[in-house]
Write an enzyme that holds these catalytic residues in place. Structure first.
Site, PDB file in Angstrom:
ATOM      1  N   LYS A  53       0.764  -1.001   0.000  1.00 50.66           N
ATOM      2  CA  LYS A  53      -0.151  -0.159  -0.031  1.00 50.66           C
ATOM      3  C   LYS A  53       0.980   1.272  -0.014  1.00 50.66           C
ATOM      4  CE  LYS A  53      -3.777  -2.594   2.381  1.00 50.66           C
ATOM      5  NZ  LYS A  53      -4.290  -2.880   3.592  1.00 50.66           N
ATOM      6  N   GLN A  97      -4.120  -1.527  10.082  1.00 50.09           N
ATOM      7  CA  GLN A  97      -4.111  -2.852   9.329  1.00 50.09           C
ATOM      8  C   GLN A  97      -4.627  -4.001  10.648  1.00 50.09           C
ATOM      9  OE1 GLN A  97      -3.155  -3.653   6.158  1.00 50.09           O
ATOM     10  NE2 GLN A  97      -3.816  -5.922   6.478  1.00 50.09           N
ATOM     11  N   ASP A 120     -10.506   2.414   4.375  1.00 52.21           N
ATOM     12  CA  ASP A 120     -11.048   1.068   4.505  1.00 52.21           C
ATOM     13  C   ASP A 120     -12.379   0.603   4.075  1.00 52.21           C
ATOM     14  OD1 ASP A 120      -8.565  -0.511   3.897  1.00 52.21           O
ATOM     15  OD2 ASP A 120      -8.256  -0.818   6.097  1.00 52.21           O
TER      16      ASP A 120
END
Ligand code: NAP
Length: 297
Positions: A53, A97, A120
């Site tokens: 990412k 994460q 997200d």
């Protein structure tokens, strides 16, 4: 033989277009989008995903920052960092994460992120907007899949889609996106899960199957109809001593038997994975624009 739906190609096209938008932004004297990823612990998979990412951010001209914590970090310390980032106008998007160590409540951390920065798309507010079909940040993986279907001209309207899996990050939001009104929706969706009886009777009726259960090679050729489209979300590490790392990524679809019946299929790796990152980048640019609009309003 099925068309291979190449997520790397679609993702590259999206990144190219994002790059151009960022260049215009910067040439107009504006700060590029800034994404912060918080990584807790040393899990190999999480480190790989966050690294990918960060790299993708830099490639398109975004600012990308990774904040690392040992797995002993307390929930309070993590929540304080989330709060600090929430207040920081120089940061547009924040991802924490997952998974987090067991002593930290993932739901609490997810809900602590300001919905506007939740790139997200996991926050209840964004999930609620998704469910109502109103504008919000869409969960990156399902959103990326819709972008991929669109790129390949695979229409969903009026089609029967079977989604295997009902998790909050993939299966559930995927089923909502595809059934919502709109260009990449308007499908009739069946959601299957571990309690579904005779799952094969559903997948055999599907025009499109999205397999998101995390069971390597689960969907086999005898479970799909001729000409269907198959999207493989699964990424399980399986031992493979022929690989340098000692493992390889395995999808939820038995590629060999399904690809001879399907009209189009995603490979693993190189299918959905790159599209999750593309979805995340598109969401981050959207968050940057919303941040800008809020400051100039
Ligand atoms: P998850 O939270 O474990 O959810 C799995 C879902 O599959 C659950 O809803 C479960 O049903 C269902 N399921 C399990 N066994 C089943 C069976 N035998 N038959 C039917 N349904 C079954 O997993 P996830 O987070 O959604 O991820 C799924 C897979 O996608 C994993 O391999 C993950 O690594 C991968 N993934 C890939 C990406 C990417 O970018 N490529 C992104 C996210 C996830 P119940 O609800 O009844 O338990």
């Amino acid at each position: 033989m099925a068309t291979i739906i190449d997520g790397r190609i679609v993702s590259a096209a999206i990144r190219e277009s994002l790059s151009r938008e960022v260049q215009t932004m910067v040439s107009n004297g504006l700060r590029p989008p800034h994404l912060v990823a918080v990584l807790v612990g040393n899990d190999g998979g999480s480190q790989t995903y966050v690294g990918a990412k960060e790299k993708a951010c830099h490639e398109v001209g975004f600012l990308g920052t990774v904040i690392r914590y040992p797995d002993t970090v307390s929930e309070a310390e993590l929540l304080a960092k989330v709060d600090e980032i929430n207040q920081n106008e120089q940061i547009d998007g924040l991802i924490v994460q997952l998974p987090l160590p067991r002593h930290i409540d993932e739901n609490k951390v997810t809900l602590a992120i300001r919905p506007e920065k939740d790139v997200d798309g996991f926050h209840d507010v964004n999930m609620g907007r998704l469910a109502k079909g109103s504008d919000g940040i869409k969960p990156a993986t399902p959103y990326g899949i819709t972008l991929m279907l669109k790129h390949y001209g695979i229409a969903t309207e009026g089609k029967h889609v079977v989604v295997i899996g009902r998790s909050n990050i993939v299966g559930r939001p995927m089923s909502i996106l595809l059934s919502n009104a709109g260009e990449t929706g308007n499908a009739t969706v069946t959601v299957c899960h571990s309690k579904t009886q005779n799952l094969k009777s559903f997948t055999l009726q599907a025009d499109i199957v999205v397999a998101a259960l995390g069971k390597p090679g689960f969907l086999t050729g005898d479970m799909v109809k001729e000409g269907c489209v198959v999207i493989d979300v699964g990424t399980t590490r399986v031992d493979d001593l022929s690989k340098k790392a000692g493992w390889r990524l395995c999808g939820d679809v038995d590629f060999e038997s399904v690809s001879v019946k399907a009209s189009a299929i995603t490979p693993v790796p190189g299918g959905v994975g790159p599209m999750t990152i593309a979805g995340l980048l598109v969401n981050t640019l959207k968050a940057r624009k919303a941040n800008l609009a809020a400051r100039t309003a």
